[in-house]
Design a protein around this motif. Structure first.
Motif, PDB file in Angstrom:
ATOM      1  N   UNK A   1       0.850  -1.189   0.000  1.00  0.00           N
ATOM      2  CA  UNK A   1       0.000   0.000   0.000  1.00  0.00           C
ATOM      3  C   UNK A   1       0.891   1.246   0.000  1.00  0.00           C
ATOM      4  N   UNK A   2       0.646   2.113  -0.955  1.00  0.00           N
ATOM      5  CA  UNK A   2       1.486   3.312  -1.036  1.00  0.00           C
ATOM      6  C   UNK A   2       1.029   4.350  -0.019  1.00  0.00           C
ATOM      7  N   UNK A   3       1.916   5.314   0.252  1.00  0.00           N
ATOM      8  CA  UNK A   3       1.578   6.418   1.149  1.00  0.00           C
ATOM      9  C   UNK A   3       0.358   7.177   0.635  1.00  0.00           C
ATOM     10  N   UNK A   4       0.363   7.377  -0.676  1.00  0.00           N
ATOM     11  CA  UNK A   4      -0.733   8.075  -1.336  1.00  0.00           C
ATOM     12  C   UNK A   4      -2.075   7.434  -0.974  1.00  0.00           C
ATOM     13  N   UNK A   5      -2.062   6.105  -1.087  1.00  0.00           N
ATOM     14  CA  UNK A   5      -3.263   5.343  -0.785  1.00  0.00           C
ATOM     15  C   UNK A   5      -3.711   5.596   0.663  1.00  0.00           C
ATOM     16  N   UNK A   6      -2.750   5.517   1.586  1.00  0.00           N
ATOM     17  CA  UNK A   6      -3.083   5.694   2.995  1.00  0.00           C
ATOM     18  C   UNK A   6      -3.684   7.079   3.235  1.00  0.00           C
ATOM     19  N   UNK A   7      -3.032   8.096   2.645  1.00  0.00           N
ATOM     20  CA  UNK A   7      -3.504   9.458   2.837  1.00  0.00           C
ATOM     21  C   UNK A   7      -4.936   9.616   2.333  1.00  0.00           C
ATOM     22  N   UNK A   8      -5.209   9.112   1.136  1.00  0.00           N
ATOM     23  CA  UNK A   8      -6.562   9.326   0.602  1.00  0.00           C
ATOM     24  C   UNK A   8      -7.599   8.582   1.428  1.00  0.00           C
ATOM     25  N   UNK A   9      -7.239   7.408   1.903  1.00  0.00           N
ATOM     26  CA  UNK A   9      -8.200   6.649   2.695  1.00  0.00           C
ATOM     27  C   UNK A   9      -8.475   7.374   4.014  1.00  0.00           C
ATOM     28  N   UNK A  10      -7.460   8.002   4.557  1.00  0.00           N
ATOM     29  CA  UNK A  10      -7.607   8.807   5.767  1.00  0.00           C
ATOM     30  C   UNK A  10      -8.515  10.011   5.479  1.00  0.00           C
ATOM     31  N   UNK A  11      -8.224  10.686   4.356  1.00  0.00           N
ATOM     32  CA  UNK A  11      -9.058  11.824   3.960  1.00  0.00           C
ATOM     33  C   UNK A  11     -10.513  11.413   3.808  1.00  0.00           C
ATOM     34  N   UNK A  12     -10.706  10.220   3.252  1.00  0.00           N
ATOM     35  CA  UNK A  12     -12.065   9.740   3.060  1.00  0.00           C
ATOM     36  C   UNK A  12     -12.755   9.548   4.413  1.00  0.00           C
ATOM     37  N   UNK A  13     -12.010   9.023   5.380  1.00  0.00           N
ATOM     38  CA  UNK A  13     -12.556   8.870   6.733  1.00  0.00           C
ATOM     39  C   UNK A  13     -13.016  10.213   7.291  1.00  0.00           C
ATOM     40  N   UNK A  14     -12.151  11.199   7.150  1.00  0.00           N
ATOM     41  CA  UNK A  14     -12.480  12.520   7.684  1.00  0.00           C
ATOM     42  C   UNK A  14     -13.696  13.113   6.972  1.00  0.00           C
ATOM     43  N   UNK A  15     -13.734  12.904   5.651  1.00  0.00           N
ATOM     44  CA  UNK A  15     -14.873  13.428   4.888  1.00  0.00           C
ATOM     45  C   UNK A  15     -16.182  12.769   5.316  1.00  0.00           C
ATOM     46  N   UNK A  16     -16.114  11.463   5.552  1.00  0.00           N
ATOM     47  CA  UNK A  16     -17.317  10.753   6.005  1.00  0.00           C
ATOM     48  C   UNK A  16     -17.809  11.329   7.320  1.00  0.00           C
ATOM     49  N   UNK A  17     -16.891  11.513   8.253  1.00  0.00           N
ATOM     50  CA  UNK A  17     -17.287  12.036   9.563  1.00  0.00           C
ATOM     51  C   UNK A  17     -17.904  13.417   9.411  1.00  0.00           C
ATOM     52  N   UNK A  18     -17.286  14.248   8.590  1.00  0.00           N
ATOM     53  CA  UNK A  18     -17.817  15.601   8.413  1.00  0.00           C
ATOM     54  C   UNK A  18     -19.173  15.584   7.719  1.00  0.00           C
ATOM     55  N   UNK A  19     -19.345  14.664   6.786  1.00  0.00           N
ATOM     56  CA  UNK A  19     -20.652  14.539   6.130  1.00  0.00           C
ATOM     57  C   UNK A  19     -21.709  14.166   7.175  1.00  0.00           C
ATOM     58  N   UNK A  20     -21.329  13.315   8.137  1.00  0.00           N
ATOM     59  CA  UNK A  20     -22.274  12.944   9.185  1.00  0.00           C
ATOM     60  C   UNK A  20     -22.601  14.125  10.093  1.00  0.00           C
ATOM     61  N   UNK A  21     -21.604  14.958  10.356  1.00  0.00           N
ATOM     62  CA  UNK A  21     -21.856  16.181  11.148  1.00  0.00           C
ATOM     63  C   UNK A  21     -22.874  17.063  10.418  1.00  0.00           C
ATOM     64  N   UNK A  22     -22.677  17.239   9.116  1.00  0.00           N
ATOM     65  CA  UNK A  22     -23.596  18.093   8.348  1.00  0.00           C
ATOM     66  C   UNK A  22     -25.001  17.489   8.315  1.00  0.00           C
ATOM     67  N   UNK A  23     -25.053  16.164   8.192  1.00  0.00           N
ATOM     68  CA  UNK A  23     -26.361  15.492   8.193  1.00  0.00           C
ATOM     69  C   UNK A  23     -27.053  15.696   9.545  1.00  0.00           C
ATOM     70  N   UNK A  24     -26.284  15.515  10.603  1.00  0.00           N
ATOM     71  CA  UNK A  24     -26.825  15.699  11.953  1.00  0.00           C
ATOM     72  C   UNK A  24     -27.297  17.140  12.124  1.00  0.00           C
ATOM     73  N   UNK A  25     -26.477  18.094  11.648  1.00  0.00           N
ATOM     74  CA  UNK A  25     -26.850  19.508  11.736  1.00  0.00           C
ATOM     75  C   UNK A  25     -28.163  19.784  11.025  1.00  0.00           C
ATOM     76  N   UNK A  26     -28.336  19.202   9.845  1.00  0.00           N
ATOM     77  CA  UNK A  26     -29.580  19.388   9.100  1.00  0.00           C
ATOM     78  C   UNK A  26     -30.771  18.825   9.853  1.00  0.00           C
ATOM     79  N   UNK A  27     -30.578  17.653  10.478  1.00  0.00           N
ATOM     80  CA  UNK A  27     -31.675  17.053  11.244  1.00  0.00           C
ATOM     81  C   UNK A  27     -32.052  17.926  12.440  1.00  0.00           C
TER      82      UNK A  27
END
Lengths: 241, 241
Positions: free
Chosen positions: B1-27
């Protein structure tokens, strides 16, 4: 640097943070106790002391948060240690809010001391504040000894606080209807009662964090909610009906 | 697994969490809006819907907490990413509490619909709830765009909410003194006003987290506290004096 060295230094970090939680808990216990006492004896000096000391509680929360962030950044703890750090963040936030409610109680002491006293109205509030203070003491014991059963008992005892609140709500409504001069002081007393009930909820939230810390899961059962005044109109009878 | 891969997967994690915050905020935004509407129109069905939907808000907070703990454990984020995770934990806790207050407002709708209406009393509450809802919308925008200025503006606007609350507090006292039949409904309306004022404080707390996220430091100035009713006896005049 040996592994042994790293581990002990990490343990020392965790111990420091927990010592700060216990210190903060002690300050908040004292704030509740002094705020309730100032209210009962119309002691405005004591009330002012409670209000002034709240800044130190807030500062300690901030310090705990910084320490927690530092440990997360430097040590990257896993499993149980990570859980400990997460509970520390939640517990200090709950303690800070309990401190705020105690400060608010102390603020109202000054207002109430300028008003007619509603005789007999303070006994219930005092009992309620004392119960919450004892629950806080016990939940801090449960935290430091990782005592699951004591944490569960604290959650159960919050129902007593809720019942005390419901009784006080009805009592104050009666006072207000009997004499309009009671309305303003009763409004303030009422807020104090509601805030004390909320302190009980926050102690319960701490107990839930203790359960999470020890067992790795939040309690299954939804926390019993005992403020019936918002759902049961019969608790709030209209006069003359 | 390349560093690039790790970074993007981490970014995806953060994006998911933030999307959940926005969803919660909307609710939560919707919960405030619907609770205020149900109160105004005595719509018990809508009130019940708000109460039922609160479970989903609570579940989302728990999910966000779990995701945050997982990211901390697996990725051991540092600096800005760590700050993001810490703010996510705090913001979701504030959102959950705002949702609780909206639920409580909806609960009181059912009680109030069984009582005499206090004419004219709802206009102020509606304005206040609308202002808090707009502040919440703006603070979520500030969060997602890392907009420091908007976050600071939201904090300033909380003073307007506090002033609205003070005006409502006095208005309800007058209603209660005029007619004892107003006491019980006004007590409930009063709690709603106080809870709405607290929602404003929680939106402010979210704004402070946005400032922490963007700048790395909490705002220096202590948050302006505008509930003058607990400190100023003149806001709560005794009848006949």
């Amino acid at each position: 640097m040996s592994d042994q060295h790293i581990v002990s230094s990490f343990d020392r970090d965790l111990e420091t943070i927990q010592a700060h939680i216990m210190k903060m808990g002690g300050m908040v216990e004292r704030a509740i106790s002094d705020a309730a006492c100032s209210l009962e004896t119309s002691d405005e000096e004591l009330a002012e002391a409670v209000r002034n000391r709240d800044k130190a509680i807030d500062a300690l929360e901030e310090q705990i948060n910084e320490e927690a962030a530092r440990v997360l950044a430097l040590r990257a703890p896993a499993a149980r240690d990570l859980r400990l750090i997460l509970t520390v963040i939640k517990i200090s936030a709950s303690l800070e809010r309990i401190g705020d409610y105690a400060k608010n109680m102390a603020k109202r002491t000054s207002v109430l001391s300028q008003m007619t006293t509603v005789s007999g109205s303070l006994a219930g509030l005092r009992r309620m504040a004392r119960e919450v203070e004892t629950m806080l003491k016990d939940v801090l014991d449960a935290y430091i000894h990782r005592d699951l059963e004591l944490a569960q008992e604290v959650i159960r005892r919050d129902q007593d606080v809720d019942q005390m609140y419901n009784a006080i709500f009805r009592e104050f409504l009666t006072f207000m209807m009997e004499d309009p001069r009671n309305i303003t002081p009763c409004m303030h007393l009422h807020f104090i009662a509601k805030n004390t009930e909320r302190m009980g909820d926050l102690v319960t939230a701490i107990a839930e964090q203790v359960i999470y810390l020890v067992s790795g899961a939040l309690p299954d059962d939804p926390r019993p909610k005992g403020d019936a005044t918002s759902v049961d109109a019969s608790l709030a009878p209209e006069p003359g009906t």
